[in-house]
Write a protein that holds these residues in place. Structure first.
Motif, mmCIF file in Angstrom:
data_model
loop_
_atom_site.group_PDB
_atom_site.id
_atom_site.type_symbol
_atom_site.label_atom_id
_atom_site.label_comp_id
_atom_site.label_asym_id
_atom_site.label_seq_id
_atom_site.Cartn_x
_atom_site.Cartn_y
_atom_site.Cartn_z
ATOM 1 N N GLN A 99 40.869 35.897 50.309
ATOM 2 C CA GLN A 99 41.637 35.910 49.075
ATOM 3 C C GLN A 99 41.814 34.468 48.664
ATOM 4 O O GLN A 99 42.135 33.624 49.502
ATOM 5 C CB GLN A 99 43.012 36.541 49.330
ATOM 6 C CG GLN A 99 42.979 38.042 49.451
ATOM 7 C CD GLN A 99 42.854 38.703 48.095
ATOM 8 O OE1 GLN A 99 43.269 38.138 47.087
ATOM 9 N NE2 GLN A 99 42.285 39.888 48.070
ATOM 10 N N PRO A 100 41.622 34.175 47.415
ATOM 11 C CA PRO A 100 41.727 32.768 47.018
ATOM 12 C C PRO A 100 43.085 32.166 47.332
ATOM 13 O O PRO A 100 43.205 30.963 47.471
ATOM 14 C CB PRO A 100 41.462 32.795 45.525
ATOM 15 C CG PRO A 100 41.329 34.198 45.131
ATOM 16 C CD PRO A 100 41.195 35.038 46.330
ATOM 17 N N VAL A 101 44.118 33.000 47.464
ATOM 18 C CA VAL A 101 45.441 32.421 47.701
ATOM 19 C C VAL A 101 45.533 31.690 49.024
ATOM 20 O O VAL A 101 46.371 30.829 49.206
ATOM 21 C CB VAL A 101 46.539 33.504 47.691
ATOM 22 C CG1 VAL A 101 46.826 33.885 46.276
ATOM 23 C CG2 VAL A 101 46.135 34.676 48.529
ATOM 24 N N LYS A 114 36.504 31.005 43.324
ATOM 25 C CA LYS A 114 37.085 32.260 42.847
ATOM 26 C C LYS A 114 38.101 32.010 41.741
ATOM 27 O O LYS A 114 38.166 32.766 40.774
ATOM 28 C CB LYS A 114 37.723 33.015 44.006
ATOM 29 C CG LYS A 114 36.682 33.691 44.883
ATOM 30 C CD LYS A 114 37.327 34.675 45.828
ATOM 31 C CE LYS A 114 36.261 35.482 46.560
ATOM 32 N NZ LYS A 114 36.866 36.419 47.509
ATOM 33 N N THR A 115 38.926 30.954 41.865
ATOM 34 C CA THR A 115 39.919 30.709 40.812
ATOM 35 C C THR A 115 39.264 30.346 39.494
ATOM 36 O O THR A 115 39.848 30.546 38.448
ATOM 37 C CB THR A 115 40.908 29.576 41.184
ATOM 38 O OG1 THR A 115 40.145 28.430 41.520
ATOM 39 C CG2 THR A 115 41.799 29.970 42.320
ATOM 40 N N ILE A 144 38.329 27.956 45.447
ATOM 41 C CA ILE A 144 38.282 27.306 44.136
ATOM 42 C C ILE A 144 37.287 28.019 43.244
ATOM 43 O O ILE A 144 37.564 28.314 42.075
ATOM 44 C CB ILE A 144 37.890 25.821 44.258
ATOM 45 C CG1 ILE A 144 38.938 25.083 45.070
ATOM 46 C CG2 ILE A 144 37.756 25.200 42.883
ATOM 47 C CD1 ILE A 144 38.534 23.674 45.432
ATOM 48 N N LEU A 191 43.924 29.451 50.032
ATOM 49 C CA LEU A 191 43.782 28.052 49.700
ATOM 50 C C LEU A 191 45.131 27.413 49.447
ATOM 51 O O LEU A 191 45.447 26.354 49.955
ATOM 52 C CB LEU A 191 42.912 27.958 48.442
ATOM 53 C CG LEU A 191 43.059 26.805 47.482
ATOM 54 C CD1 LEU A 191 42.525 25.539 48.092
ATOM 55 C CD2 LEU A 191 42.307 27.143 46.223
ATOM 56 N N MET A 192 45.936 28.106 48.650
ATOM 57 C CA MET A 192 47.209 27.520 48.277
ATOM 58 C C MET A 192 48.154 27.516 49.458
ATOM 59 O O MET A 192 49.019 26.656 49.568
ATOM 60 C CB MET A 192 47.836 28.316 47.129
ATOM 61 C CG MET A 192 47.052 28.228 45.848
ATOM 62 S SD MET A 192 45.546 29.211 45.971
ATOM 63 C CE MET A 192 44.840 28.894 44.397
ATOM 64 N N GLN A 193 47.977 28.485 50.329
ATOM 65 C CA GLN A 193 48.890 28.540 51.463
ATOM 66 C C GLN A 193 48.463 27.575 52.561
ATOM 67 O O GLN A 193 49.171 27.398 53.532
ATOM 68 C CB GLN A 193 48.930 29.964 52.021
ATOM 69 C CG GLN A 193 49.595 30.895 51.038
ATOM 70 C CD GLN A 193 49.222 32.325 51.300
ATOM 71 O OE1 GLN A 193 48.309 32.598 52.080
ATOM 72 N NE2 GLN A 193 49.910 33.234 50.658
ATOM 73 N N ARG A 194 47.307 26.985 52.395
ATOM 74 C CA ARG A 194 46.809 26.004 53.351
ATOM 75 C C ARG A 194 46.832 26.556 54.764
ATOM 76 O O ARG A 194 47.171 25.895 55.724
ATOM 77 C CB ARG A 194 47.658 24.719 53.319
ATOM 78 C CG ARG A 194 47.592 24.013 52.012
ATOM 79 C CD ARG A 194 47.838 22.538 52.214
ATOM 80 N NE ARG A 194 46.892 21.782 51.409
ATOM 81 C CZ ARG A 194 45.745 21.358 51.873
ATOM 82 N NH1 ARG A 194 45.409 21.588 53.120
ATOM 83 N NH2 ARG A 194 44.922 20.702 51.101
#
Ligand SMILES: Nc1ncnc2c1ncn2[C@@H]1O[C@H](COP(=O)(O)OP(=O)(O)O)[C@@H](O)[C@H]1O
Ligand SMILES: [Mg+2]
Lengths: 793, 223
Positions: free
Chosen positions: A397-399, A314-315, A312, A401-404
């Protein structure tokens, strides 16, 4: 920015209480242990550093064919100071045997006196606080005493020119008072007498052949050590010193800086030991290491949870440096609070630690090197330990997070490696502690064969020698006293070790063989419980025994190569006589030393020859405490019957023998404690890790239980991986422990064997500790309500 | 404003490449309100992350204004993103340890805005979203709708030129959902470019252009 980092760090610590407290406490204990040990090490290293002339003072050591020897003849010191321009000053040092001193109605035994030349006080920094060297250290009856000794005898009175009574026979006049000798001096003494004293009272031989003195020299720097050593040896040869001229011995120099930590032989003033400095420094680093490993483990384990926060951040615009700075400031806060707690622990533990180490250590916050040590400890823990977690967390990589998902983070190799190494260290420490304990027990068992019986000893003082027969008979009147005898010195001491012996068939190669010659009275072997393996003991029935008959111990028979020794001839100096018996070897001296060849013969003049000796009294087996007390009262009444001045004093022989191991035992006890602390820290870490794992697997456990898995099944699931880690740790730790302890045992001439059970026990202990630590968590997780666990997500 | 040319994204494991995005070419004009639609797993979020510079593409070119993002260093990309892009997620993604106030403040800190200025910007934002009373609460003390409001406020606080919203109403009830959509529309009217991902046809209609993704392939449907 910095303020923000710190604010959020504190917040984070507060909001994750279990994790934070485990981390901080583990680290604090580690740092505290590190500090305590470093204080000890620093004190050991500080020995003799307070002397202004520390760089130019040397001790003359005698190099023999075997072990070097610290004795030298009395004339050596003045001769080399006169003849060699390299030698600025020199002093002899002789340790005065035990005397009874009295003043008015007070009297005490004084064990700790030295005879030195006046130059001694120019060379060493032992300042006078009353009186002076010029006025108080010149006559044969002058004595210089320390502050505490002055206090003991004279209280608040001015000690100068007071007369101290010696053994009820003569007087010494106090000519000066010294500042108390610092604890970190290898030279310890309560009083000093000028050398001229010995010319009046002949306590020992003063010729070129009598190696009764230590010689200290102060040399002009810079110096060519080789060259000076050669010159000293040459002077001894020129003066017909027999050991140097004929036996091929030589003199060498040992620097003051090495004297405390590098004793030249097992018989040296064995005070410090460099080996222990190394061992304890390693233990200190291990403690810190284990604490740091905990820190890294817990922090990286937490990384999985922090992925979200980091992503978060990072985003919303953080870059890697922000994240690292944030995490680092957090670790720094951890390390700082841990250090503060550590200092509190050190402060609280200090009195106990001092008691254990018999030192007077104190934490001086303002000493620059303490501050440097502290700051480097904090930096080390906070930054180095934080390095890996900070970097590994910041690279997400912040992603993610989204990929859980946390791919690649579920089984970080490094974390396993760290847990395994932590276990391995714990197992290593347990094995070491076990081996050390076993060796100490072995020494205890081996060092004296008569543990069921009690042998007491008391000094031959005042009239005990002159009236020995009366004393002996009166002692034996008591029904529980079974035997009484006398010996010229305590059996723990090496006395009269000489090459001046001859026996039938002695070869030239045996010229350098030292034999300890021991004067005893009748019944010595019975009293000490030593059996004769051949021949007979000294006996009143053979009037010839006195003065000429010899009894050798088995080691002497072995080293002289005598076969069938009974009846063969033996001679000490020119006293020749028959060998009448062989006695078994005894283990009164420390087992670090090899067996000594010994020759026993009878006193011819006990009051004179036994002046520094002791009476040994054997009490029959299985006496209750009260009976032993009754015997001691009886002994005291016998003592008081013949003595007027000397205070009554007795010791248990087994305690006297054990005392030789006191330093070693104390250090080993410390070692055990610090091992336990290291293991405790490992457990804390394990506990934290287990808590964390159980937390993370709450959902998995919930699903498994919903699918019908039993509670034991879930516990198994959680413990299985730890079990594997412990197994691997064992495989790493065992050979390492074997190697290290094998090295340590080499220090002992007599040593226990390392057996497999020690290793298995250590592994088992580590396993049980791990199991206990994690099962609490496992059970908690396993018994939780699965619905709740699932709802959590 | 944004120009994507032949973007591809795949995940390679030992033997196979799994493509998530293929041959995506897309122009987004300043002031547009673009909607990306498609079934679950089509690659919508991945595309949004690439646009938002949170993820790397495997191949292709990406120009943000005139800057070639695919050639920039991480530092420069962070700067671009810091200055220009605000993110809103389905799961809100507020920082649990921080209060509402601090959550709003965080992007400004990273952007190195001065303390006093920061204060007034956060106060403005709290005012604008009527959450002044909540400023000292932690996210877990707020309802879902309130959290999403805070998340949008956080995205807006840096005055972004572009807002990327990945199913921003997915976890909200329909009333809250439409309020959020109204707010996005309002922002768009003020000139902020918006790219949203949604499953909901009604919410798609807030936008002025729709892009469909299917298994990583893109097809553009008319407005
Ligand atoms: N790290 C990854 N490795 C392999 N495949 C991934 C990874 N991340 C996402 N994917 C896959 O990419 C596809 C697109 O994901 P996503 O962009 O989240 O789809 P959407 O948002 O449209 O539901 C999914 O099939 C997903 O399984
Ligand atoms: Mg998605």
């Amino acid at each position: 920015m910095l303020k923000n980092y710190l604010k959020f760090s504190l917040r984070h610590i507060r909001r994750n209480k279990i994790y934070s407290s485990i981390n901080i406490i583990g680290l604090a204990i580690g740092i505290a242990g590190f500090f305590l040990i470093m204080l000890w090490v620093q004190d050991e290293l500080s020995f003799d550093k307070f002397h202004e002339n520390r760089d130019s003072i040397y001790r003359v050591v005698c190099e023999t064919k075997g072990e070097p020897f610290f004795g030298s003849p009395a004339p050596l010191a003045p001769t080399i100071a006169n003849e060699l321009p390299e030698v600025l000053r020199s002093t002899r040092l002789y340790r005065v045997p035990r005397f009874v001193f009295g003043y008015e109605e007070k009297s005490f035994y004084e064990d700790n006196g030295i005879v030195v030349d006046p130059a001694f006080f120019h060379m060493f920094s032992f300042p006078f606080i009353k009186g002076s060297l010029e006025t108080g250290f010149t006559n044969p009856d002058h004595i210089v005493i320390t502050e505490s000794m002055a206090q003991k005898y004279f209280g608040a009175d001015d000690p100068i020119n007071k007369k101290i009574n010696v053994e009820g026979e003569g007087f010494l006049v106090v000519g000066g008072v010294l500042k108390d000798i610092p604890a970190n001096s290898h030279l310890q003494f309560d009083y000093a007498l000028p050398y001229v004293f010995l010319q009046d009272v002949r306590l020992c031989g003063l010729e070129w052949g009598d190696f009764n003195f230590k010689t200290y020299v102060q040399l002009n720097l810079p110096l060519n050590q080789e060259d000076v050593q050669k010159k000293i040896t040459q002077i001894a040869i020129d003066n017909d010193c027999p050991q140097i001229k004929y036996d091929g011995f030589s003199f060498s120099l040992q620097s003051l800086k090495d004297m405390y930590l590098h004793p030249i032989s097992a018989y040296d003033i064995q005070l410090g030991d460099m080996k222990y400095i190394y061992i304890f420094s390693i233990v200190a680093l291990l403690l810190l290491g284990v604490a740091c490993i905990n820190f890294i483990n817990l922090s990286t384990a937490r990384a999985i949870v922090r992925v979200k926060e980091v992503s978060i951040r990072k985003t919303v615009g953080a870059d890697r440096r922000h994240i690292i700075a944030q995490l680092w400031s957090e670790f720094f806060v951890f390390a700082l609070s841990a250090s503060v707690i550590a200092l509190a622990i050190v402060q609280v533990a200090m009195p106990y630690f001092n008691q254990l180490t018999e030192k007077q250590l104190a934490l001086h916050f303002m000493q620059p090197h303490m501050l440097i040590l502290m700051i480097s400890a904090i930096c080390c823990c906070g930054l180095v330990a934080g390095l890996y977690p900070a970097i590994s967390i910041s690279v997400f990589q912040p992603v993610r997070l989204m990929q859980r998902q946390t791919m690649g983070l579920n089984s970080p190799f490094l974390r396993r490696l760290l847990v395994v190494s932590q276990f391995a260290l714990s197992i290593l420490l347990i094995v070491c502690t076990l081996v050390v304990a076993q060796q100490m027990r072995y020494i205890h068992d081996k060092s004296w064969t008569l543990r069921d019986d009690v042998v007491l000893h008391m000094p031959i003082k005042e009239n005990i020698g002159i009236k020995f027969d009366v004393v002996k008979n009166e002692l034996l009147l008591h029904p529980n006293i079974v035997a009484v005898s006398a010996k010229d010195a305590l059996p723990t001491m090496l006395n009269n070790n000489t090459t001046g012996v001859w026996w039938t068939g002695k070869t030239d190669a045996q010229n350098s063989l030292h034999i300890e010659t021991i004067r005893v009275s009748h019944d010595y072997f019975t009293t000490m419980g030593l059996a004769l393996t051949e021949g007979r003991a000294f006996s009143q029935d053979f009037s010839d025994d006195e003065g000429v008959a010899y009894i050798l111990n088995e080691e002497a028979v072995r080293q002289t190569g005598l076969s069938d020794p009974v009846g063969k001839s033996f001679a000490l100096y020119r006293r020749q006589g028959p060998i009448i018996g062989v006695v078994q070897d005894s283990y009164f001296h420390t087992l670090k030393q090899p067996k000594r060849p010994q020759a026993f013969y009878l006193f011819t003049n006990l009051p004179r020859e036994g002046f520094f000796g002791s009476v040994f009294i054997r009490i029959s087996k299985t006496q209750s405490h009260a009976d032993v007390q009754a015997v001691i009262s009886h002994i005291e009444s016998v003592w008081r019957g013949v003595n007027q001045i000397a205070p009554f004093e007795y010791h248990f022989l087994d305690q006297t023998i054990q005392k030789q191991y006191q330093d070693e035992q104390r250090l080993m006890f410390l070692f055990g404690i610090f091992s336990a602390v290291a293991i405790l820290i490992s457990c804390l870490g394990l506990f934290g890790l287990a808590t964390f794992m159980a937390e993370r697997r709450t959902k998995e456990i919930g699903i498994r239980k919903a699918l019908g898995s039993t509670v034991p099944g879930v516990i198994m699931l959680l413990t299985r991986s730890f079990a594997t880690w412990v197994l691997i740790a064992n495989i790493i730790a065992w050979p390492l422990a074997w190697f290290i302890m094998n090295k340590w045992l080499q220090n002992f001439v007599y040593r226990t064997e390392m057996t497999w059970w020690m290793f298995v026990l250590a592994g088992g202990m580590a396993f049980v500790i791990a199991l206990l630590t994690i099962s609490w968590q496992a059970i908690r997780a396993a018994t939780a309500n699965p619905v709740e666990a699932l709802r959590y997500e | 404003m944004i120009k994507l040319i032949d973007i591809e994204k795949y995940y390679a494991n030992k033997f196979v490449k799994t493509f998530v995005l293929r041959n995506i070419s897309l122009d987004i004009q300043e002031g547009e309100f673009l909607t990306i639609m498609g079934p679950s797993g089509a690659g919508k979020s991945t595309l949004l992350h690439i646009v938002g510079m949170l993820d790397d593409m495997s191949s292709g070119e990406y120009y943000f204004y005139d800057e070639p993002v695919h050639q920039l260093k991480e530092k420069d990309r962070t700067r671009l993103h810091q200055q220009n892009i605000g993110f809103v997620f389905q799961q809100y993604h507020l920082i649990d340890d921080l209060t509402v106030y601090e959550n709003l403040e965080t992007p400004l800190i990273y952007k190195k805005v001065k303390g006093s200025e920061r204060k007034s910007m956060v106060a403005d934002m709290l005012d604008r979203f009527s959450i002044v009373a909540k400023k000292d609460l932690f996210p877990n003390q707020l309802s879902g709708g309130q959290q999403q409001l805070v998340a949008i406020a956080r995205a807006l606080i840096i005055n972004p030129k572009l807002i990327l919203a990945d199913e921003p109403t997915g976890n909200l009830n329909s009333k809250q959902g439409f309020e959020i959509m109204d707010m996005l529309k309002e922002l768009n009217d003020q000139g902020v470019t918006i790219v949203q991902v949604t499953h909901d046809e009604k919410k798609a209609e807030y936008g002025n252009r729709i892009v469909n993704l299917l298994d990583g392939w893109m097809e553009e449907s008319g407005t």
